[in-house]
Design a protein around this motif. Structure first.
Motif, PDB file in Angstrom:
ATOM      1  N   GLY A 426     -66.112 -41.094  -1.999  1.00 13.10           N
ATOM      2  CA  GLY A 426     -65.532 -39.907  -1.482  1.00 13.10           C
ATOM      3  C   GLY A 426     -66.173 -39.863  -0.017  1.00 13.10           C
ATOM      4  N   ALA A 427     -67.220 -39.882   0.094  1.00 18.89           N
ATOM      5  CA  ALA A 427     -67.786 -39.561   1.550  1.00 18.89           C
ATOM      6  C   ALA A 427     -67.501 -40.782   2.646  1.00 18.89           C
ATOM      7  CB  ALA A 427     -69.262 -39.412   1.412  1.00 18.89           C
ATOM      8  N   LEU A 428     -67.551 -41.765   2.042  1.00 15.17           N
ATOM      9  CA  LEU A 428     -67.071 -42.990   3.127  1.00 15.17           C
ATOM     10  C   LEU A 428     -65.613 -42.747   3.271  1.00 15.17           C
ATOM     11  CD1 LEU A 428     -68.260 -45.875   4.042  1.00 15.17           C
ATOM     12  CD2 LEU A 428     -66.934 -46.758   2.017  1.00 15.17           C
ATOM     13  N   ALA A 429     -64.754 -42.462   2.530  1.00 14.96           N
ATOM     14  CA  ALA A 429     -63.253 -42.360   2.685  1.00 14.96           C
ATOM     15  C   ALA A 429     -63.055 -41.308   3.870  1.00 14.96           C
ATOM     16  CB  ALA A 429     -62.521 -41.940   1.536  1.00 14.96           C
ATOM     17  N   ARG A 430     -63.845 -40.154   3.458  1.00 15.59           N
ATOM     18  CA  ARG A 430     -63.724 -38.917   4.430  1.00 15.59           C
ATOM     19  C   ARG A 430     -64.263 -39.316   6.063  1.00 15.59           C
ATOM     20  NH1 ARG A 430     -65.039 -36.322  -0.013  1.00 15.59           N
ATOM     21  NH2 ARG A 430     -67.343 -36.086   0.518  1.00 15.59           N
ATOM     22  N   GLU A 431     -65.397 -40.072   6.115  1.00 22.27           N
ATOM     23  CA  GLU A 431     -65.938 -40.424   7.099  1.00 22.27           C
ATOM     24  C   GLU A 431     -64.934 -41.363   7.861  1.00 22.27           C
ATOM     25  OE1 GLU A 431     -68.031 -39.060   8.762  1.00 22.27           O
ATOM     26  OE2 GLU A 431     -68.842 -40.604  10.270  1.00 22.27           O
ATOM     27  N   VAL A 432     -64.164 -42.342   7.267  1.00 23.51           N
ATOM     28  CA  VAL A 432     -63.312 -43.183   7.871  1.00 23.51           C
ATOM     29  C   VAL A 432     -62.295 -42.475   8.451  1.00 23.51           C
ATOM     30  CG1 VAL A 432     -61.421 -44.921   7.258  1.00 23.51           C
ATOM     31  CG2 VAL A 432     -63.684 -45.252   6.428  1.00 23.51           C
ATOM     32  N   LEU A 433     -61.536 -41.390   7.740  1.00 24.62           N
ATOM     33  CA  LEU A 433     -60.694 -40.435   8.455  1.00 24.62           C
ATOM     34  C   LEU A 433     -61.170 -39.898   9.537  1.00 24.62           C
ATOM     35  CD1 LEU A 433     -58.965 -38.957   5.027  1.00 24.62           C
ATOM     36  CD2 LEU A 433     -58.069 -40.765   6.630  1.00 24.62           C
ATOM     37  N   ARG A 434     -62.320 -39.302   9.448  1.00 32.40           N
ATOM     38  CA  ARG A 434     -62.982 -38.717  10.728  1.00 32.40           C
ATOM     39  C   ARG A 434     -63.214 -39.745  11.745  1.00 32.40           C
ATOM     40  NH1 ARG A 434     -66.959 -37.518  13.579  1.00 32.40           N
ATOM     41  NH2 ARG A 434     -68.430 -38.935  12.589  1.00 32.40           N
ATOM     42  N   VAL A 435     -63.574 -40.702  11.828  1.00 33.13           N
ATOM     43  CA  VAL A 435     -63.747 -41.871  12.769  1.00 33.13           C
ATOM     44  C   VAL A 435     -62.441 -42.218  13.540  1.00 33.13           C
ATOM     45  CG1 VAL A 435     -66.333 -42.374  12.193  1.00 33.13           C
ATOM     46  CG2 VAL A 435     -64.316 -43.690  11.670  1.00 33.13           C
ATOM     47  N   SER A 436     -61.428 -42.237  12.558  1.00 32.59           N
ATOM     48  CA  SER A 436     -60.242 -42.573  12.830  1.00 32.59           C
ATOM     49  C   SER A 436     -59.560 -41.360  14.005  1.00 32.59           C
ATOM     50  CB  SER A 436     -59.312 -42.880  11.971  1.00 32.59           C
ATOM     51  OG  SER A 436     -58.579 -41.982  11.324  1.00 32.59           O
ATOM     52  N   GLY A 437     -60.255 -40.625  14.193  1.00 33.43           N
ATOM     53  CA  GLY A 437     -59.687 -39.021  14.934  1.00 33.43           C
ATOM     54  C   GLY A 437     -58.364 -38.524  14.279  1.00 33.43           C
ATOM     55  N   GLY A 438     -58.433 -38.664  12.793  1.00 40.15           N
ATOM     56  CA  GLY A 438     -57.117 -38.248  12.077  1.00 40.15           C
ATOM     57  C   GLY A 438     -56.023 -38.987  12.173  1.00 40.15           C
ATOM     58  N   LYS A 439     -56.060 -40.341  12.935  1.00 43.60           N
ATOM     59  CA  LYS A 439     -54.720 -41.170  13.070  1.00 43.60           C
ATOM     60  C   LYS A 439     -54.453 -41.908  11.937  1.00 43.60           C
ATOM     61  CE  LYS A 439     -55.859 -41.218  17.990  1.00 43.60           C
ATOM     62  NZ  LYS A 439     -56.666 -42.160  18.863  1.00 43.60           N
ATOM     63  N   MET A 440     -55.340 -42.042  10.984  1.00 42.40           N
ATOM     64  CA  MET A 440     -55.131 -43.160  10.040  1.00 42.40           C
ATOM     65  C   MET A 440     -54.777 -42.662   8.796  1.00 42.40           C
ATOM     66  SD  MET A 440     -57.309 -46.572  10.467  1.00 42.40           S
ATOM     67  CE  MET A 440     -56.908 -47.782  11.475  1.00 42.40           C
ATOM     68  N   LEU A 468     -64.617 -45.492 -18.076  1.00 41.61           N
ATOM     69  CA  LEU A 468     -63.690 -45.515 -16.897  1.00 41.61           C
ATOM     70  C   LEU A 468     -62.638 -44.543 -16.491  1.00 41.61           C
ATOM     71  CD1 LEU A 468     -63.421 -49.518 -17.597  1.00 41.61           C
ATOM     72  CD2 LEU A 468     -64.923 -48.520 -15.745  1.00 41.61           C
ATOM     73  N   ARG A 469     -61.983 -44.022 -17.551  1.00 44.78           N
ATOM     74  CA  ARG A 469     -60.939 -43.314 -16.939  1.00 44.78           C
ATOM     75  C   ARG A 469     -61.669 -41.999 -16.427  1.00 44.78           C
ATOM     76  NH1 ARG A 469     -57.897 -44.021 -22.322  1.00 44.78           N
ATOM     77  NH2 ARG A 469     -56.422 -45.529 -21.898  1.00 44.78           N
ATOM     78  N   GLU A 470     -62.936 -41.684 -17.119  1.00 43.38           N
ATOM     79  CA  GLU A 470     -63.461 -40.199 -16.295  1.00 43.38           C
ATOM     80  C   GLU A 470     -63.819 -40.759 -15.118  1.00 43.38           C
ATOM     81  OE1 GLU A 470     -64.675 -36.883 -16.033  1.00 43.38           O
ATOM     82  OE2 GLU A 470     -63.831 -37.458 -17.844  1.00 43.38           O
ATOM     83  N   LYS A 471     -64.200 -41.710 -14.603  1.00 42.87           N
ATOM     84  CA  LYS A 471     -64.710 -42.124 -13.244  1.00 42.87           C
ATOM     85  C   LYS A 471     -63.481 -42.041 -12.415  1.00 42.87           C
ATOM     86  CE  LYS A 471     -68.382 -45.448 -14.533  1.00 42.87           C
ATOM     87  NZ  LYS A 471     -69.540 -44.743 -14.035  1.00 42.87           N
ATOM     88  N   GLN A 472     -62.496 -42.803 -12.944  1.00 47.46           N
ATOM     89  CA  GLN A 472     -60.992 -42.307 -12.003  1.00 47.46           C
ATOM     90  C   GLN A 472     -60.772 -40.953 -11.810  1.00 47.46           C
ATOM     91  OE1 GLN A 472     -58.489 -44.494 -14.448  1.00 47.46           O
ATOM     92  NE2 GLN A 472     -58.709 -46.629 -13.748  1.00 47.46           N
ATOM     93  N   ARG A 473     -60.887 -40.117 -13.029  1.00 43.14           N
ATOM     94  CA  ARG A 473     -60.487 -38.759 -12.873  1.00 43.14           C
ATOM     95  C   ARG A 473     -61.369 -38.021 -11.746  1.00 43.14           C
ATOM     96  NH1 ARG A 473     -58.845 -38.660 -18.363  1.00 43.14           N
ATOM     97  NH2 ARG A 473     -60.900 -38.463 -19.069  1.00 43.14           N
ATOM     98  N   GLY A 477     -60.288 -36.374  -8.198  1.00 42.36           N
ATOM     99  CA  GLY A 477     -60.521 -35.144  -7.587  1.00 42.36           C
ATOM    100  C   GLY A 477     -61.275 -35.273  -6.232  1.00 42.36           C
ATOM    101  N   LEU A 478     -62.286 -36.296  -6.026  1.00 41.93           N
ATOM    102  CA  LEU A 478     -63.104 -36.222  -4.850  1.00 41.93           C
ATOM    103  C   LEU A 478     -61.943 -36.615  -3.691  1.00 41.93           C
ATOM    104  CD1 LEU A 478     -66.254 -38.309  -5.501  1.00 41.93           C
ATOM    105  CD2 LEU A 478     -66.009 -35.817  -4.760  1.00 41.93           C
ATOM    106  N   LEU A 479     -61.134 -37.614  -3.976  1.00 43.25           N
ATOM    107  CA  LEU A 479     -60.345 -38.312  -3.183  1.00 43.25           C
ATOM    108  C   LEU A 479     -59.017 -37.404  -2.531  1.00 43.25           C
ATOM    109  CD1 LEU A 479     -60.887 -41.553  -3.956  1.00 43.25           C
ATOM    110  CD2 LEU A 479     -61.816 -40.718  -1.865  1.00 43.25           C
ATOM    111  N   ILE A 484     -54.657 -39.530   1.903  1.00 45.64           N
ATOM    112  CA  ILE A 484     -55.098 -40.886   1.183  1.00 45.64           C
ATOM    113  C   ILE A 484     -54.359 -40.876  -0.090  1.00 45.64           C
ATOM    114  CG2 ILE A 484     -57.194 -41.463  -0.542  1.00 45.64           C
ATOM    115  CD1 ILE A 484     -58.921 -39.765   1.333  1.00 45.64           C
ATOM    116  N   LYS A 485     -54.133 -42.287  -0.182  1.00 45.57           N
ATOM    117  CA  LYS A 485     -53.147 -42.661  -1.454  1.00 45.57           C
ATOM    118  C   LYS A 485     -54.182 -43.319  -2.461  1.00 45.57           C
ATOM    119  CE  LYS A 485     -48.393 -44.158  -2.257  1.00 45.57           C
ATOM    120  NZ  LYS A 485     -48.692 -44.502  -3.990  1.00 45.57           N
TER     121      LYS A 485
END
Ligand code: SF4
Length: 565
Positions: A426-440, A468-473, A477-479, A484-485
């Motif tokens: 979750g943290a990695l995904a949010r950081e990617v969005l941030r460093v893209s300047g909200g463009k991606m 595994l289903r629990e991890k997906q759920r 929530g985190l993503l 994000i799709k």
């Protein structure tokens, strides 16, 4: 006769009839009187099999041999299967529409585990007995090769011979051996043929090996059943890829297939060593083609096919040491001036925006990286080299250059994974969005870890379906973010894959039972029926968790011990 029935009574009524017609541009048609016929069978849809490079290589390689004709057949869809059964039409090849049972050899590709019921279906539709021991006399030898041979044991009752390793190395030898036997020694029978073949390197004849089981249900011993049969079968590899055969006249289909382009294999194998990776385990050595060879293949392939795209393909194309030069060379050729070039797999550490720009992608829609997991701790355990700083650098460059989409692959259920690793995704995904300047925008794909034979993780346990289903759920929530799709693979299909990937010969009866119950195309979510597999396991008295959910101690003999390289 068959042509007439097909044209009038079958093809107008099935979906995508062109997939059963053949006669495509660059397909090979040899005379009926050729000495030896091989049907190359791909146990999945035409559109998938037509995009499989290994299958194409073997097709053209065999057709280049004197006296040998190779033809193709793909798994028929449900509507076609219905017609074949109702009208008692045996499964036939695309080139000559000859029933498969009239061939000398039928050679299946084993691209992954969830095609196994399709193989049984294709043998049955050919009106051949499913079990090797029931196929005697004047009927084809059934062989198989491909990545699934890392553990072929679940198919040991159905396949006469497995080709271990690169097919280009062993298949022509097998074909020549068969040809000689057919002319000089056919009266000696199939057993004699099999014994002769088994003495050749890279050829595994399961019926010539005896498996003993311990009282706790594990494999105890695997031993040759006859003198002169090697106790260990070694995989064969093409050592000099640069001089290996490569087809420049790929077949051009009449209908859309998965990859509509020239696939240029620049390397085989991968220099990285991710502990979960089945492909790395199969190809072992990393070999590459020379730039000049690749350029000439590219020019000839475009000329012979009319495609307008070349994919520079390998498990890890970013690791090809002269990638920018190769792209530069291709760009310089007049014959390729209207051709776009794409790359199949990049890594963040070998990523360069210059290379991406050089590739000249007009639609800056998406590029893919695979961090695999959300923490450096777990990346070290799985031996994945991936620095988050490299990813952020790449994202910044891509965003500045106008790219708006990024796809990230993660795997869940890896050994020792905990909540912190998942939160890291979750943290990695949010950081990617941030460093893209909200463009991606991000597309995140979650697959489940499946331990595979002959990898460093071959003895690990797989996480349970509910876990595994629990991890997906949790990740869902985190993503949760409109940029994000998220998509994930079916956990039940992954569980079945884990059973079949490390099964022994006793799992063969479950595959047979599942096929009898109607299982087909198990790799396709719209066709996958896990409840039928559950019934098959319980009907056969086989516990799937024994294969998927158990740590296998070091002292335990694994079903593929005799097949290690
Ligand atoms: S980089 Fe990809 S192909 Fe290479 S070992 Fe890792 S997962 Fe396998």
């Amino acid at each position: 006769m068959l042509h007439k029935i097909l044209a009038k009574e079958v093809l107008p009524l099935v979906s995508k009839p062109a997939q059963y017609v053949g006669n495509e541009w660059n397909s090979t048609h040899k005379s009926q009187s050729v000495a030896l016929r091989v049907a190359l069978a791909y146990p999945d849809l035409y559109e998938v099999g037509m995009s499989h490079l290994g299958f194409s290589i073997l097709y053209h390689l065999l057709n280049n041999l004197d006296g040998v004709a190779a033809e193709r057949v793909y798994a028929p869809e449900a509507d076609m299967e219905k017609f074949l059964r109702e009208k008692a039409i045996p499964l036939f090849s695309l080139e000559s529409h000859l029933p498969l049972r009239k061939f000398d050899i039928i050679g299946f590709t084993l691209p992954y585990e969830l095609v196994l019921t399709n193989i049984l279906n294709m043998i049955d539709l050919s009106r051949l007995p499913l079990l090797c021991r029931e196929r005697e006399g004047d009927i084809p030898l059934i062989i198989a090769g491909g990545i699934g041979t890392l553990n072929p044991e679940p198919m040991a009752d159905f396949i006469d011979v497995f080709i271990m390793g690169d097919g280009e190395e062993t298949l022509p030898k097998l074909v020549r051996y068969y040809q000689k036997w057919k002319i000089e020694d056919k009266k000696s029978g199939k057993e004699c043929l099999l014994k002769g073949l088994a003495k050749n390197e890279g050829i595994y004849v399961p019926s010539l090996y005896k498996v003993n089981y311990s009282c706790n249900g594990t494999v105890d011993k695997i031993t040759p059943a006859d003198e002169g049969i090697p106790s260990r079968v070694k995989r064969q590899a093409v050592l000099d890829l640069d001089r290996a055969f490569f087809p420049t006249s790929l077949i051009v289909p009449y209908l859309d297939i998965v990859h509509e382009r020239v696939t240029l294999e620049i390397m085989r194998g991968c220099p990285r060593m991710c502990h979960f990776c089945q492909a790395r385990a199969f190809y072992q050595l990393c070999r590459r083609r020379d730039m000049d060879t690749l350029t000439e293949i590219a020019v000839a392939s475009i000329k012979n096919t009319g495609y307008d795209e070349i994919s520079l393909s390998s498990l890890s194309s970013g690791d090809y040491p002269y990638l920018e030069e190769l792209v530069g060379n291709l760009r310089k050729r007049q014959e390729l001036r209207n051709v776009s070039i794409s790359l199949s797999s990049l890594h963040v550490d070998s990523f360069s925006i210059r290379l991406i720009e050089e590739l000249g992608k007009k639609k800056k829609t998406g590029i893919t990286f695979a961090p695999e997991t959300g923490s450096e701790r777990l990346r070290r355990i799985i031996n994945k080299k991936f620095a988050e700083e490299d990813l952020f650098r790449a994202v910044r460059l891509l965003a500045e250059s106008g790219w708006r989409g990024l796809k990230l692959y993660f795997m869940i259920g890896l050994p020792t994974e905990n909540d912190e690793d998942l939160k890291g995704i979750g943290a990695l995904a949010r950081e990617v969005l941030r460093v893209s300047g909200g463009k991606m925008r991000l597309r995140i794909s979650l697959s489940s870890f499946v331990p595979k034979a002959q990898t460093p993780f071959e003895r690990k346990e797989m996480a349970g379906i509910d876990e595994l289903r629990e991890k997906q759920r949790f990740l869902q929530g985190l993503l949760r973010n409109r940029r994000i799709k998220l998509n994930w693979h079916d956990t039940e299909a992954a569980f079945l894959e884990a059973v079949l990937a490390r099964g022994d010969r006793r799992t063969g009866k479950v595959i047979l039972e599942a096929w009898k119950k109607g299982c087909r195309f198990d790799g396709w979510s719209e066709h996958f029926k896990f409840h039928l597999w559950e019934e098959a396991f319980s009907g056969c008295g086989v516990d799937p968790s024994f294969y998927a959910r158990r740590v296998r101690p070091q002292e335990e003999t694994l079903p593929w011990n005799h097949l290690r390289s």
